[in-house]
Design an enzyme around this catalytic site. Structure first.
Site, short mmCIF file in Angstrom:
data_model
loop_
_atom_site.label_atom_id
_atom_site.label_comp_id
_atom_site.label_asym_id
_atom_site.label_seq_id
_atom_site.Cartn_x
_atom_site.Cartn_y
_atom_site.Cartn_z
N LYS A 170 0.77 -0.96 0.39
CA LYS A 170 -0.10 0.52 -0.10
C LYS A 170 1.02 0.94 -0.04
O LYS A 170 1.95 1.68 1.03
CB LYS A 170 -0.54 -0.09 1.31
CG LYS A 170 -2.08 0.72 1.34
CD LYS A 170 -1.63 2.48 1.13
CE LYS A 170 -2.31 3.35 1.99
NZ LYS A 170 -1.60 5.03 1.24
N GLU A 243 8.39 1.47 11.22
CA GLU A 243 9.94 2.46 11.15
C GLU A 243 9.11 3.72 10.88
O GLU A 243 8.56 4.15 9.97
CB GLU A 243 10.36 2.08 9.44
CG GLU A 243 11.09 1.25 9.26
CD GLU A 243 12.53 0.93 9.95
OE1 GLU A 243 13.19 2.02 10.53
OE2 GLU A 243 13.18 -0.07 9.73
N CYS A 277 14.04 11.30 6.66
CA CYS A 277 13.37 10.73 8.16
C CYS A 277 14.73 10.40 9.19
O CYS A 277 14.98 11.32 10.31
CB CYS A 277 12.88 9.31 9.07
SG CYS A 277 13.91 7.95 7.36
N GLU A 375 8.76 16.60 14.96
CA GLU A 375 9.15 16.33 13.32
C GLU A 375 8.90 17.97 12.16
O GLU A 375 8.10 18.06 12.24
CB GLU A 375 8.71 14.94 12.81
CG GLU A 375 9.96 14.40 11.71
CD GLU A 375 10.03 13.79 10.75
OE1 GLU A 375 8.11 12.96 11.11
OE2 GLU A 375 10.32 12.17 11.17
#
Ligand code: NAD
Length: 525
Positions: A170, A243, A277, A375
């Site tokens: 997906k 992750e 990331c 973040e």
């Protein structure tokens, strides 16, 4: 970044070029039924794939690798058009990473999948031979983000396939076309279509995959969505790899090479418009280098070329979408309001297109600012000063994230000693992000940055269940520990424990004698 899962599923996904707003494609979304049927087809095809000799699976990966290498420019351009990153960067950080991951699988699949003998130390178990056998899970579900729309699902899919699994992917709703390109390459290489299926759609399609009959789920995305996926998986004990996000610190020690470290900060904070990331999301510089470092960064930012990444001179492309841009802009404004010095950027570049944000340099930030805790996922380099190594470690560890960190120093020993104190899945000395391109290196986080690992041998381990197979070499002998218990047997067992574990030789010897009697025990049922 984390988005609320839409409650109403979209009927189609419109893929657009973030640099221009041009519509690339409009693709029908999978329904929950489509997801379940895809998984059922994958389950049907997987057993035969599992029994296909490793050699043939490896050959398929090699054909995929060769095709990808031949078509690398087209693939890199497609990545640029759908995800915004410059073509050269798409080649270096996506296509090359996948070519190399394929090479890792080709070289290591045989030895990784080989049965491993497991010798027994315990005397009582010497009449048995044990071995470890790796078995594929069956169907691996992969839920992927948009920021590395090719390399993330490809590395995971290659590991899953070479170990004998089927895959249902997906992809992010922002990058469906690249996922279909990955599928096309694998099928052209000869893979059965049921073994690599792509289900397109927004969050609900991912949620349907997490609820489906997949045997394991590899999720890459934000912490918020990762927690939702983890909860859904926990309800049915579905094994998952998560992750998740990062807030990677860069620590510049007083003996660092200023020229190199400042260039590293540029690439670390601004490549892929900061949407990595493993980006440098926080930068801590020793007091003695602080102002010279800022001056160098300021001068280098002015030389960076921002624009449509299809132009080969461009270094920084657009961000993925308006919502992400707003998050970045909010954090920058909040930091400035709370006393940070804006030395460059801090604004949209609307004249370039819909989603451009100027590479931004902030000084005098503090760890309590949102820009140092949440973040950011945009082209921002927030810099703070520190006084000594202990303070740098404390600041670096003051985060709920723990994906990676970098330490910049000319003293390897000092750097390695600091690395041992950093709470993160990866620590690099004098570089950052490139660990993702080291096919052998495991990738994954501490703390909220996730669970499990992808890449390298540890990544392959996530794709298999280990089965222990044990063969008794004396099938005609009743085992001494079976029924027929008695006081004498109890004493003999005590003697056996002494034979194995007593420290004194006399006790060992006595134990050996009573153990011999164990073998002669005649009242075994
Ligand atoms: P996201 O969490 O918004 O979405 C990730 C994927 O999850 C998408 O495919 C999305 O459609 C799907 N999804 C959304 N809701 C879902 C649900 N309820 N159930 C199942 N799936 C659902 O993340 P994003 O914005 O696509 O990606 C950016 C984030 O990913 C950042 O936080 C970044 O740090 C992280 N990331 C981590 C790594 C890593 O390796 N640790 C790598 C790349 C990106």
């Amino acid at each position: 970044m984390a988005t609320e899962t839409p409650t109403v599923a979209a009927a189609t996904i419109r893929s657009t070029n973030p640099a221009t707003g041009e519509v690339l494609d409009e693709i029908p979304c999978a329904t929950p039924d489509d997801v379940h049927s895809a998984v059922a087809r994958a389950k049907g095809a997987q057993p035969q794939w599992q029994s296909t000799p490793v050699q043939q699976r490896v050959e398929l990966l090699r054909r995929f690798q060769q095709l990808l290498n031949q078509q690398r420019d087209d693939v890199a351009q497609l990545i640029c058009r759908e995800a915004g990153k410059p073509v050269a960067e798409a080649l270096a950080t996506e296509v090359l990473v996948v070519l190399d991951a394929a090479e890792f699988c080709l070289r290591n699949a045989f030895s990784f999948l080989r049965e491993r003998p497991l010798p027994h130390a315990n005397l009582a178990m010497k009449t048995k031979r044990g071995k470890l056998v790796c078995e594929p899970y069956g169907v691996i579900g992969i839920i992927a983000p948009w920021n590395y729309p090719f390399s993330i699902p490809a590395v995971e899919a290659l590991g899953a396939l070479v170990t004998g699994n089927a895959v249902v992917l997906k992809p992010s709703e922002f990058t469906p076309v690249i996922a279909l390109e990955l599928q096309r390459l694998l099928l052209t290489a000869g893979l059965h279509p049921d073994l690599m299926q792509v289900v397109i759609g927004e969050g609900p399609v991912g949620a349907a995959l997490a609820e489906s009959a997949v045997d394991k789920l590899i999720f890459t995305g934000s912490v918020a969505t990762g927690k939702r996926v983890g909860e859904a998986a926990a309800r049915r004990l579905l094994p998952v790899v998560l992750e998740l996000g990062g807030k990677d610190p860069m620590i510049v020690l007083d003996d660092a090479d200023l020229e190199v470290a400042s260039s590293g900060a540029m690439w670390g904070a601004f490549m892929n418009a900061g949407q990595t990331c493993l980006s440098v999301e926080r930068c801590y510089v020793h007091l003695t280098l602080y102002e010279p470092f800022l001056a160098k960064c300021r001068e280098k930012i002015a030389r960076l070329r921002v624009g449509n990444g299809i132009d080969s001179e461009v270094e920084i492309g657009p961000m993925i979408h308006e919502r992400q841009l707003r998050i970045v802009d909010d954090q920058v404004r909040d930091a400035v309001q709370r006393g940070a010095r804006l030395l460059a950027g801090g604004k949209r570049l609307s004249e370039l297109g819909p989603n451009f944000y100027a590479p931004t340099l902030l000084a005098d930030v503090t760890n309590d600012m949102r820009i140092m805790q949440q973040e950011t996922f945009g082209p921002v380099l927030p810099v703070a000063a520190f006084d000594n190594d202990d303070e740098a470690i404390r600041l670096a560890n003051d985060s709920e994230f723990g994906l990676a960190a970098s330490i910049w120093t000319r003293d390897r020993e000092r750097g390695e000693a600091m690395a041992a104190k950093i709470k993160a899945g990866t620590v690099m000395l004098n570089d950052m992000i490139s660990c993702f391109g080291i096919a052998e290196a495991p990738h994954g986080g501490f703390k909220q940055s996730g669970i499990g690992r992808t890449h390298g041998e540890m990544g392959l381990q996530e794709m298999v269940q280990v089965k222990y197979v044990d063969v008794d070499l004396m099938p005609r002998m009743k085992k001494v520990w079976w029924f027929g218990y008695s006081g004498e047997y109890q004493r003999q067992m005590g003697g056996f424990a002494d034979l194995l574990f007593a420290r004194k030789w006399a006790a060992k010897l006595k134990g050996a004698l009573s153990s011999l009697a164990l073998l002669r025990r005649s009242n075994r049922i």
